[in-house]
Design an enzyme around this catalytic site. Structure first.
Site, mmCIF file in Angstrom:
data_model
loop_
_atom_site.group_PDB
_atom_site.id
_atom_site.type_symbol
_atom_site.label_atom_id
_atom_site.label_comp_id
_atom_site.label_asym_id
_atom_site.label_seq_id
_atom_site.Cartn_x
_atom_site.Cartn_y
_atom_site.Cartn_z
ATOM 1 N N HIS A 85 0.811 -1.222 0.000
ATOM 2 C CA HIS A 85 0.000 0.000 0.000
ATOM 3 C C HIS A 85 0.843 1.270 0.000
ATOM 4 O O HIS A 85 0.477 2.266 -0.617
ATOM 5 C CB HIS A 85 -0.980 0.004 1.187
ATOM 6 N N LYS A 96 6.135 5.375 -1.094
ATOM 7 C CA LYS A 96 6.926 6.181 -0.157
ATOM 8 C C LYS A 96 8.428 6.103 -0.426
ATOM 9 O O LYS A 96 9.193 6.893 0.116
ATOM 10 C CB LYS A 96 6.639 5.748 1.283
ATOM 11 N N HIS A 136 -5.900 3.702 -1.216
ATOM 12 C CA HIS A 136 -6.077 3.463 0.221
ATOM 13 C C HIS A 136 -6.148 4.738 1.053
ATOM 14 O O HIS A 136 -6.351 4.681 2.273
ATOM 15 C CB HIS A 136 -4.983 2.528 0.754
#
Length: 388
Positions: A245, A249, A298
């Site tokens: 998810h 990053k 998400h």
């Protein structure tokens, strides 16, 4: 009668070939259990419902250290049922498949014994117990492929014939082939899962405790999906895809990820790019479709107030709605550079009445939220068992 048997064996063999064709088409999109493979193939060979075939079939595979294991199958009420627990055969036993020749064995009691009772001495006692009838004939042939083993078919109507043996040999080829292919797919699947787990951990490496976080989110998401009644295959895919998810990053600077204070507007804008980064990193592989859905969605909210696309309600992929709740729960429970962890009871309060950042009624799919409250004790148990 011979022509009739020939035609019957030909029809059964053609059915087995059609099964192989269908299975090969679906193999890349479906993981088979051994029982699924056997049931579909056995249903075309076992006797009953007007078909000629044996009463029971013992499928026996070679195991580790020479030991063999297998199960007896039979047809009941038009459906295949497992007629036995797993039967183990010691390699030193007279019933070990290694003692069989590579040739097909066709045996009828009247050809080898004076009485049918005397004939019973040829068979493994546990096999006889589960079949529950006097055995009057059998055919045996080897299963090739990676697993290796044997098929023993018992009690054909009248006598076992060469035509029956032809069908059983076809079944042995089908089972050997499908088992080998299924094992190969299973090994490929293990390698695939390992690869995405490694990628997920690499992407989360900068954040303390992130490795445990991604594993817990997998477990939470799987529990939600399973208790929402989703298909087993989809539950499994969501369970391992959830860890991806936050893969985006990896493109967010560490000084933003690890900042021990609230982010300013510019930093928040950069952080909110990570779903789009994640979608791009995961590419367009069909195998990563669910992971890609989760990565991009998400942070969407049920009322349309989320990001990056402001999707609303069921326009948000279900996998994303599930992982959103799983991710928020774990974030609430976890220590971060800018906050202390909450207890399970405190997290439940947030999901009930909200806080300054979270509005449960606006942010979460009502069905996902209701499922969470029904199984919140499972979430607590997962967090406790998978935290340092």
């Amino acid at each position: 009668m011979t022509l009739e048997l020939c035609n019957t064996s030909l029809q059964q063999t053609q059915e087995l070939l059609r099964l192989v064709n269908v299975t090969l088409r679906n193999l890349s999109n479906r993981k088979f259990t051994d029982k699924e493979l056997y049931v579909e193939a056995l249903g075309r060979v076992l006797g009953g419902s007007g078909r000629r075939g044996p009463l029971s079939i013992f499928i026996l595979f070679n195991g580790k250290a020479g030991a063999s294991h297998g199960r007896v199958f039979h047809l009941s009420a038009g459906e295949i049922v497992e007629g036995s627990e797993e039967i183990l055969i010691d390699p030193a036993s007279v019933y070990a498949p290694e003692r069989l020749t590579d040739e097909v064995i066709i045996s009828n009691w009247c050809d080898t014994c004076e009485t049918v009772e005397e004939y019973q001495a040829y068979f493994h006692p546990t096999v006889k117990e589960y079949i529950g009838k006097l055995l009057t004939n059998f055919i045996c042939c080897h299963i090739g492929g990676d697993a290796g083993g044997a098929l023993l078919a018992f009690n054909y109507p009248g006598e076992a014939t060469e035509y029956d043996a032809m069908v059983l040999q076809s079944l042995a080829v089908v089972i050997g082939s499908l088992t080998t292919l299924s094992n190969s797919v299973r090994e490929t699947e293990k390698a695939f899962i390992y690869t995405i787990e490694s990628l997920a951990r690499a992407c989360e490496a900068a954040e303390e405790g992130a490795g445990e976080h991604i594993v817990r989110v997998n477990r939470y998401a799987g529990a939600l999906a399973a208790n929402m009644g989703l298909p087993v295959d989809l539950v499994e895919v969501i369970s391992y895809s959830a860890q991806m998810h936050d893969v985006g990053k990896i493109r967010v600077p560490n000084e933003i990820l690890l900042k021990p204070a609230p982010l300013n507007e510019d930093e928040l804008r950069i952080m909110r790019l990570h779903p789009a980064y994640g979608e791009k990193i995961l590419g367009d592989s069909p195998r990563l479709q669910i992971a890609r859905e989760i990565a991009i969605s998400h942070h969407e909210n049920w009322d349309g107030s989320g990001y990056p696309h402001g999707l609303r309600g069921e326009d948000i992929p279900l996998s994303g709605r599930i992982v959103k709740l799983a991710d928020v729960y774990d974030a609430l429970r976890s220590r971060r550079s800018y906050k202390e962890p909450l207890s399970h009871e405190e997290a439940l309060s947030v999901f009930t009445v909200g806080d300054r950042r979270i509005d449960p009624g606006r942010h979460f799919d009502p069905a996902v939220l209701a499922t969470f409250f029904a199984i919140e004790h499972i979430f607590a148990r997962i967090y406790k068992s998978m935290s340092a």
